[in-house]
Design a protein around this motif. Sequence first.
Motif, PDB file in Angstrom:
ATOM      1  N   ASP A   1      22.252  15.303  20.945  1.00 28.88           N
ATOM      2  CA  ASP A   1      21.810  13.919  21.080  1.00 28.88           C
ATOM      3  C   ASP A   1      20.297  13.772  20.953  1.00 28.88           C
ATOM      4  O   ASP A   1      19.653  13.062  21.737  1.00 28.88           O
ATOM      5  CB  ASP A   1      22.264  13.411  22.465  1.00 28.88           C
ATOM      6  CG  ASP A   1      22.697  11.952  22.378  1.00 28.88           C
ATOM      7  OD1 ASP A   1      22.755  11.399  21.265  1.00 28.88           O
ATOM      8  OD2 ASP A   1      22.959  11.353  23.445  1.00 28.88           O
ATOM      9  N   ILE A   2      19.743  14.462  19.973  1.00 35.14           N
ATOM     10  CA  ILE A   2      18.298  14.411  19.739  1.00 35.14           C
ATOM     11  C   ILE A   2      18.006  13.472  18.572  1.00 35.14           C
ATOM     12  O   ILE A   2      18.567  13.627  17.485  1.00 35.14           O
ATOM     13  CB  ILE A   2      17.739  15.818  19.422  1.00 35.14           C
ATOM     14  CG1 ILE A   2      17.865  16.714  20.665  1.00 35.14           C
ATOM     15  CG2 ILE A   2      16.289  15.744  18.935  1.00 35.14           C
ATOM     16  CD1 ILE A   2      17.477  18.162  20.429  1.00 35.14           C
ATOM     17  N   ASP A   3      17.147  12.495  18.809  1.00 37.36           N
ATOM     18  CA  ASP A   3      16.722  11.588  17.733  1.00 37.36           C
ATOM     19  C   ASP A   3      15.762  12.305  16.795  1.00 37.36           C
ATOM     20  O   ASP A   3      14.926  13.088  17.243  1.00 37.36           O
ATOM     21  CB  ASP A   3      15.980  10.378  18.325  1.00 37.36           C
ATOM     22  CG  ASP A   3      16.968   9.318  18.802  1.00 37.36           C
ATOM     23  OD1 ASP A   3      18.075   9.242  18.235  1.00 37.36           O
ATOM     24  OD2 ASP A   3      16.629   8.605  19.754  1.00 37.36           O
ATOM     25  N   PHE A   4      15.884  12.024  15.511  1.00 38.04           N
ATOM     26  CA  PHE A   4      14.972  12.668  14.558  1.00 38.04           C
ATOM     27  C   PHE A   4      14.767  11.780  13.353  1.00 38.04           C
ATOM     28  O   PHE A   4      15.585  10.928  13.028  1.00 38.04           O
ATOM     29  CB  PHE A   4      15.519  14.046  14.128  1.00 38.04           C
ATOM     30  CG  PHE A   4      16.833  13.980  13.382  1.00 38.04           C
ATOM     31  CD1 PHE A   4      18.032  13.892  14.075  1.00 38.04           C
ATOM     32  CD2 PHE A   4      16.864  13.994  11.987  1.00 38.04           C
ATOM     33  CE1 PHE A   4      19.251  13.823  13.395  1.00 38.04           C
ATOM     34  CE2 PHE A   4      18.067  13.936  11.300  1.00 38.04           C
ATOM     35  CZ  PHE A   4      19.271  13.849  12.008  1.00 38.04           C
ATOM     36  N   HIS A   5      13.612  11.974  12.713  1.00 37.15           N
ATOM     37  CA  HIS A   5      13.348  11.338  11.426  1.00 37.15           C
ATOM     38  C   HIS A   5      13.872  12.263  10.346  1.00 37.15           C
ATOM     39  O   HIS A   5      13.756  13.487  10.462  1.00 37.15           O
ATOM     40  CB  HIS A   5      11.842  11.135  11.222  1.00 37.15           C
ATOM     41  CG  HIS A   5      11.211  10.323  12.312  1.00 37.15           C
ATOM     42  ND1 HIS A   5      11.298   8.956  12.370  1.00 37.15           N
ATOM     43  CD2 HIS A   5      10.502  10.703  13.408  1.00 37.15           C
ATOM     44  CE1 HIS A   5      10.662   8.516  13.441  1.00 37.15           C
ATOM     45  NE2 HIS A   5      10.174   9.561  14.099  1.00 37.15           N
ATOM     46  N   TYR A   6      14.400  11.687   9.291  1.00 42.02           N
ATOM     47  CA  TYR A   6      14.939  12.493   8.201  1.00 42.02           C
ATOM     48  C   TYR A   6      14.126  12.275   6.938  1.00 42.02           C
ATOM     49  O   TYR A   6      13.945  11.132   6.502  1.00 42.02           O
ATOM     50  CB  TYR A   6      16.408  12.103   7.966  1.00 42.02           C
ATOM     51  CG  TYR A   6      17.054  12.804   6.794  1.00 42.02           C
ATOM     52  CD1 TYR A   6      17.313  14.173   6.840  1.00 42.02           C
ATOM     53  CD2 TYR A   6      17.415  12.112   5.643  1.00 42.02           C
ATOM     54  CE1 TYR A   6      17.910  14.825   5.772  1.00 42.02           C
ATOM     55  CE2 TYR A   6      18.023  12.750   4.567  1.00 42.02           C
ATOM     56  CZ  TYR A   6      18.262  14.112   4.640  1.00 42.02           C
ATOM     57  OH  TYR A   6      18.851  14.756   3.584  1.00 42.02           O
ATOM     58  N   SER A   7      13.602  13.351   6.383  1.00 43.95           N
ATOM     59  CA  SER A   7      12.843  13.268   5.129  1.00 43.95           C
ATOM     60  C   SER A   7      13.628  13.964   4.035  1.00 43.95           C
ATOM     61  O   SER A   7      13.679  15.201   3.994  1.00 43.95           O
ATOM     62  CB  SER A   7      11.479  13.952   5.278  1.00 43.95           C
ATOM     63  OG  SER A   7      10.690  13.280   6.218  1.00 43.95           O
ATOM     64  N   PRO A   8      14.238  13.193   3.134  1.00 37.78           N
ATOM     65  CA  PRO A   8      15.024  13.841   2.081  1.00 37.78           C
ATOM     66  C   PRO A   8      14.141  14.574   1.067  1.00 37.78           C
ATOM     67  O   PRO A   8      13.079  14.080   0.683  1.00 37.78           O
ATOM     68  CB  PRO A   8      15.760  12.672   1.409  1.00 37.78           C
ATOM     69  CG  PRO A   8      15.108  11.423   1.884  1.00 37.78           C
ATOM     70  CD  PRO A   8      14.277  11.731   3.085  1.00 37.78           C
ATOM     71  N   ILE A   9      14.591  15.744   0.674  1.00 41.42           N
ATOM     72  CA  ILE A   9      13.929  16.547  -0.357  1.00 41.42           C
ATOM     73  C   ILE A   9      14.927  16.670  -1.508  1.00 41.42           C
ATOM     74  O   ILE A   9      16.053  17.132  -1.309  1.00 41.42           O
ATOM     75  CB  ILE A   9      13.577  17.955   0.198  1.00 41.42           C
ATOM     76  CG1 ILE A   9      12.655  17.854   1.425  1.00 41.42           C
ATOM     77  CG2 ILE A   9      12.944  18.834  -0.891  1.00 41.42           C
ATOM     78  CD1 ILE A   9      11.312  17.196   1.160  1.00 41.42           C
ATOM     79  N   ASP A  10      14.516  16.253  -2.690  1.00 45.09           N
ATOM     80  CA  ASP A  10      15.428  16.208  -3.832  1.00 45.09           C
ATOM     81  C   ASP A  10      15.502  17.590  -4.503  1.00 45.09           C
ATOM     82  O   ASP A  10      14.647  17.956  -5.308  1.00 45.09           O
ATOM     83  CB  ASP A  10      14.937  15.140  -4.822  1.00 45.09           C
ATOM     84  CG  ASP A  10      15.919  14.948  -5.981  1.00 45.09           C
ATOM     85  OD1 ASP A  10      16.815  15.803  -6.171  1.00 45.09           O
ATOM     86  OD2 ASP A  10      15.772  13.946  -6.699  1.00 45.09           O
ATOM     87  N   LEU A  11      16.548  18.339  -4.142  1.00 47.62           N
ATOM     88  CA  LEU A  11      16.682  19.704  -4.676  1.00 47.62           C
ATOM     89  C   LEU A  11      16.968  19.691  -6.177  1.00 47.62           C
ATOM     90  O   LEU A  11      16.583  20.612  -6.896  1.00 47.62           O
ATOM     91  CB  LEU A  11      17.797  20.460  -3.943  1.00 47.62           C
ATOM     92  CG  LEU A  11      17.620  20.658  -2.430  1.00 47.62           C
ATOM     93  CD1 LEU A  11      18.802  21.473  -1.876  1.00 47.62           C
ATOM     94  CD2 LEU A  11      16.306  21.339  -2.081  1.00 47.62           C
ATOM     95  N   THR A  12      17.650  18.640  -6.639  1.00 46.78           N
ATOM     96  CA  THR A  12      17.965  18.551  -8.074  1.00 46.78           C
ATOM     97  C   THR A  12      16.671  18.432  -8.893  1.00 46.78           C
ATOM     98  O   THR A  12      16.534  19.035  -9.952  1.00 46.78           O
ATOM     99  CB  THR A  12      18.889  17.342  -8.346  1.00 46.78           C
ATOM    100  OG1 THR A  12      20.012  17.445  -7.478  1.00 46.78           O
ATOM    101  CG2 THR A  12      19.367  17.320  -9.787  1.00 46.78           C
ATOM    102  N   ALA A  13      15.710  17.692  -8.352  1.00 50.00           N
ATOM    103  CA  ALA A  13      14.409  17.544  -9.024  1.00 50.00           C
ATOM    104  C   ALA A  13      13.456  18.691  -8.648  1.00 50.00           C
ATOM    105  O   ALA A  13      12.284  18.673  -9.025  1.00 50.00           O
ATOM    106  CB  ALA A  13      13.784  16.204  -8.647  1.00 50.00           C
ATOM    107  N   ARG A  14      13.964  19.679  -7.899  1.00 48.40           N
ATOM    108  CA  ARG A  14      13.189  20.832  -7.419  1.00 48.40           C
ATOM    109  C   ARG A  14      11.933  20.402  -6.660  1.00 48.40           C
ATOM    110  O   ARG A  14      10.861  21.018  -6.783  1.00 48.40           O
ATOM    111  CB  ARG A  14      12.886  21.793  -8.579  1.00 48.40           C
ATOM    112  CG  ARG A  14      14.177  22.381  -9.149  1.00 48.40           C
ATOM    113  CD  ARG A  14      13.997  23.199 -10.395  1.00 48.40           C
ATOM    114  NE  ARG A  14      13.299  24.463 -10.164  1.00 48.40           N
ATOM    115  CZ  ARG A  14      13.222  25.433 -11.083  1.00 48.40           C
ATOM    116  NH1 ARG A  14      13.805  25.295 -12.258  1.00 48.40           N
ATOM    117  NH2 ARG A  14      12.562  26.537 -10.817  1.00 48.40           N
TER     118      ARG A  14
END
Lengths: 236, 236
Positions: free
Chosen positions: A36-49
């Motif tokens: 139950d830990i709140d977190f910010h999510y930063s997506p990293i686009d693996l397809t675009a490396r």
Amino acid sequence: MMSMNESAPIEGPFRLYGCWRSTCTHRAILALRFHDIDFHYSPIDLTAREQEQPEFLAISPDAQVPVLAVGDRVLTQSLAIVSFIESITESADTKPGAPALFPAEPETRAHALSICERVSSFIQPMTLPGAIRRSIQSHFSRADDAIFSEQAKGFIEAMLTDNLRKLDGVFARHSGPFALGQAVSVADVFVYPQLLGAQRMGFDLAPFARLSSQTEAMARLAFVKAADPLALPDAP
Amino acid sequence: MMSMNESAPIEGPFRLYGCWRSTCTHRAILALRFHDIDFHYSPIDLTAREQEQPEFLAISPDAQVPVLAVGDRVLTQSLAIVSFIESITESADTKPGAPALFPAEPETRAHALSICERVSSFIQPMTLPGAIRRSIQSHFSRADDAIFSEQAKGFIEAMLTDNLRKLDGVFARHSGPFALGQAVSVADVFVYPQLLGAQRMGFDLAPFARLSSQTEAMARLAFVKAADPLALPDAP
């Protein structure tokens, strides 16, 4: 393990760098949701490396996700992240009876860890994530991309079939539906994302009765629903 | 973690099934020697694929070494085995100041685990142990054994170069000579066997200054000398 009042308090915020289709990212999110830990999510686009771009390498020179940043701490590798999350929360170590992913009893804990290792050492790398896939193509296969894709599909399917059959056998030692029996553990946090990933690749889990039951039981849990990778902002 | 007086006492004897050239076996032996635990050693001939014979499968259906049998307990997978050995001995958990491979402080422990994971997920499988090597040959390479051996050598060398360069960078965050600085930890128990294995394959560690220093510092420790794989009865 040190109890919390002996170590410096952990100051947030929590930020997770990850990718919706990374099974290792999913492991970390499951642990965060379980506790139950709140977190910010930063997506990293693996397809675009994107993980190989200077911006990300400045955060983690490994060029891999997930990465968990907690205040000025930067943690890499999923078992390390999951273990860290557990150790800074009120777990069975400091508060008997509190929810814990890592079993307290040494033999049970070892069984849980051995399942995590099977997934992280024998299954996940054999699904040929980016750099491994590129290196196999350049060293072994003289084939063009289309033929190589077919070869890779055959390889992944063969490795999944062999390793999931063994894993199903390991699950059979307990009454289920989870890896160690009635209680969810870190073993399920590793197995479940891998099974969903296999299904996304079109792999049929039906021949693996215990693994199929585990995915169904997991999908019903609130913390697992809250960790749904398809609900992430970078999911298609 | 449960303190020892809360769990059932662990009754020996300890028996380790392994192979002299298995880096995962070496991890387990290092942990046993670190904690000064006597054990019987049963060599399994991986070259003859003895791990796939019914006698061994009756002990462990995974067809892998190491396996640690402790009384009637059967433990598989090296991190699980190393963690179990630590948890049943007098470690920092139960006796502050006692020798421990797993750091007590959560962030340091996470860093140690993340190094173990790099080795077990990205480096060891990419040295193409038996089943992985056979599957890559049959799915990707149309080459005969001699040409495939050359392809495999090139692949392993490329993967080792990339991953050991990153690992050397991780070591550079501390003053050395060990993975986390002045004290040996579970991270070194995973890294050292991999580096010796790379050297046995003819891989030159000289370009990796911190990894080279670690192997030299490790080789001087009494418990590391006592775990020398070349001193095992099945070594050439």
